[in-house]
Scaffold this motif. Structure first.
Motif: not given
Length: 255
Positions: A87, A164, A174-175, A177-179, A182, A185
């Motif tokens: 992220s 993506f 959004a970045i 919350t990426w971690r 992921e 997932r």
């Protein structure tokens, strides 16, 4: 509706993970997984070539291993020093390259130019962020021998495709919350729980589709997010394990 704008830039994630050596790189005797050969070419070279053939004008590589940095430079890619996690690397690249920007990984060994073009064409025109995912039946039709963990939703079982699209400047929301996404997932109920009790209840009842989950997550963080079904189940195949490498080499040889 198809997306009318081009995607001038893409980021390939090829940073080094902390901790134990990557088992694929170790098995192949190379310094980094991105250098593993498939059909005579390093993984990074294959991914870079697919993006350029798809019409991406500017390709950057998030890498810190000297051998990977050297290869990226030989390919003519920009090198972006990675952060501690994906992220962070995506955030750094996004601030440098801007929107729209594709994101993929160096181990996406079978990536094809047409998958990239189709993903962009199939992404909703008003989406800030889009994610490519493949249905289980499509994946198993393409590679019956694959073994993986599936995301189970009301509209079937799905697998991520490591592709993506950060389509607008608002994708920066959004970045952050990426971690979390992921990290969870393979535990979709945890992702659903972040959306509130109603969404979790819908998931547990088996009435929540993957598209609805992605859209609701987007609304929760203030963006328009969409999932895009892959047209080819092979898009879900990457190289996480030594067994994956054997599968990828077999598919590449057949193609």
């Amino acid at each position: 509706m198809s997306m009318p704008i081009p995607v001038p830039s893409a980021l390939i994630l090829a940073g080094s993970r902390p901790g134990a050596p990557d088992p694929v790189a170790q098995a192949e005797g190379v310094a980094h997984k991105a250098l593993v050969l498939v059909d005579g070419a390093p993984l990074l070279t294959r991914v870079h070539a697919a993006l350029r053939a798809a019409g991406v004008e500017r390709v950057a590589v998030a890498a810190d291993a000297p051998e990977v940095v050297a290869l990226a430079e030989r390919l003519g890619a920009e090198v972006i020093p990675p952060e501690s996690g994906p992220s962070g690397s995506v955030a750094r690249a996004f601030s440098h390259l801007g929107a729209p920007m594709l994101v993929t990984t160096a181990d996406h060994a079978l990536l094809q130019p047409e998958w990239v073009r189709q993903f962009i064409e199939d992404s909703p025109v008003d989406a800030d962020v889009a994610l490519l995912l493949a249905r289980r039946d499509a994946v198993e039709r393409a590679v019956p021998e694959t073994r993986r963990t599936w995301l189970r939703f009301a509209d079937g079982q799905w697998s991520g495709c490591n592709l993506f699209l950060l389509a607008s400047p608002d994708a920066r929301h959004a970045i952050a919350t990426w971690r979390d996404v992921e990290a969870n997932r393979k535990k979709p109920w945890r992702i659903a729980a972040k959306l509130g009790p109603r969404v979790l209840w819908d998931y547990l009842r088996g009435t929540l589709t993957l598209g609805e989950a992605v859209a609701r997550l987007g609304r929760r963080i203030g963006i328009r997010a969409a999932m895009v079904p892959a047209r080819d189940g092979l898009a879900a195949v990457d190289v996480d394990k030594v067994a994956d490498l054997a599968l990828v080499r077999s598919v590449a040889a057949r193609r």
